[in-house]
Design an enzyme around this catalytic site. Structure first.
Site, PDB file in Angstrom:
ATOM      1  N   GLY A   1     -71.258   9.218 -48.644  1.00 21.63           N
ATOM      2  CA  GLY A   1     -70.324   9.794 -47.697  1.00 21.63           C
ATOM      3  C   GLY A   1     -69.285  10.655 -48.388  1.00 21.63           C
ATOM      4  N   CYS A   2     -68.624  11.509 -47.615  1.00 16.60           N
ATOM      5  CA  CYS A   2     -67.667  12.458 -48.200  1.00 16.60           C
ATOM      6  C   CYS A   2     -66.417  11.746 -48.714  1.00 16.60           C
ATOM      7  CB  CYS A   2     -67.325  13.545 -47.194  1.00 16.60           C
ATOM      8  SG  CYS A   2     -66.814  12.954 -45.565  1.00 16.60           S
TER       9      CYS A   2
END
Length: 328
Positions: A137-138
């Protein structure tokens, strides 16, 4: 130079797919095959990703060509697993998933595939031999890169506090109130405080590096009034002296082409439109403060996916990712 890798993209109408197309069009060793969209089949890519007008004549497809070397899954969270279970892919076709379906250890085996967690600064050698990758995920990328050296050295002894802000593209292409211009501009808000879905993968990574770590990661995410980028402030108790902390980070990322430890304080414009993550380390009394900045759509998503692809196919890790920051 001849093209070595044929790539397909599933879920081609979203932000991460658009970024993949932009990057892969200029990758020296990749040919784009099918860009699949269930809603846009037959339409030119530039009808959705309108900045691609003049760059490609590709149209959205209804299915893959069947001879892809790698398939990027840009489907909504929860849909990648279903897609893999109902789609026959040759065992030789590699998969890179950009959703959260396979990021946790308990979820990484499906349809005869085992997904490796695709954070190169953590799992570079496993990625090289993997057939399937769970792209991080970012927020998870920004926060983990801030903490990996401390965890690897067994230096996490207390709760970790994180305050991080992201641009509106982090919420995806679908328009909701909190991504609309009139709501977002001149505004700031928190969401999913202490409960964000990326905490699971962050926690597994930290415990994997430092098995004794049993303290919470207290994460407050913010919605920013800008389109792209993540800036995270991460702090925790640390007994190391400033030179020791700086040496720890410099050594850990010495061979990481995209994670750079800066001697000066960092800011978001340095990383937007790049695959870089910049880090800055400082001490305040007994607290170590690590600031971390990256582009949520690139090092936090599509750029990191291509970095993983390069490793999987034995290409130069930086291939196709030599892009400049949009500084002004």
């Amino acid at each position: 130079m001849s093209k070595l890798v044929k790539a397909g993209i599933v879920g081609g109408a979203g932000y991460t797919a658009g970024e993949l197309v932009r990057l892969l069009l200029h990758h020296p060793q990749v040919e784009i095959g099918a860009v699949v969209s269930s809603t846009q089949a037959g339409q030119p890519l530039h009808s959705v990703h309108d900045d691609l007008l003049g760059d490609t004549d590709l149209t959205f497809a209804s299915e893959l060509t069947g001879d892809e070397d790698v398939v990027f899954l840009c489907l909504g969270h929860g849909n990648s697993r279903e897609w893999l279970l109902k789609t026959h892919l040759p065992p030789s076709t590699k998969v890179i998933d950009l959703s959260n379906d396979f990021r946790l250890a308990a979820d990484r085996d499906v349809a005869g595939r085992h997904f490796v967690y695709g954070l190169p600064e953590l799992n570079r050698e496993q990625i090289r031999t993997a057939d399937s990758i769970a792209n991080p995920g970012c927020f998870a990328s920004a926060i983990q890169l801030a903490l990996l050296p401390l965890a690897a050295a067994g230096q996490l002894h207390d709760a970790v506090h994180v305050s991080a802000i992201t641009g509106s593209t982090g919420a995806g292409r679908g328009l909701v109130e909190t991504t609309g211009y009139t709501w977002r501009t001149g505004n700031i808000s928190t969401y999913k405080t202490f409960t964000h879905q990326h905490l699971g993968e962050i926690g597994e990574t930290l415990v994997g590096l430092q098995t004794s770590f049993a303290k919470p990661v207290r994460f407050i995410p913010y919605r920013g009034n800008f389109t792209r980028g993540i800036f995270a402030s991460v702090y925790t108790t640390c007994e190391l002296l400033v030179p020791e902390v700086q040496e720890l980070y410099a050594d850990y990322y010495r061979d990481a082409p995209f994670t750079i430890v800066s001697e000066k304080e960092i800011h978001l414009k340095q990383v937007v439109n790049t695959n870089k993550c910049l880090l800055h380390v400082a001490k305040h009394d007994d607290q170590v403060l690590i600031t971390s900045a990256l582009d949520n759509l690139l090092k936090g998503a599509s750029g990191q996916a291509i970095q993983n692809m390069n490793l999987m196919f034995g290409l130069e890790e930086t291939a196709g990712l030599g892009i400049k920051a949009s500084f002004f």
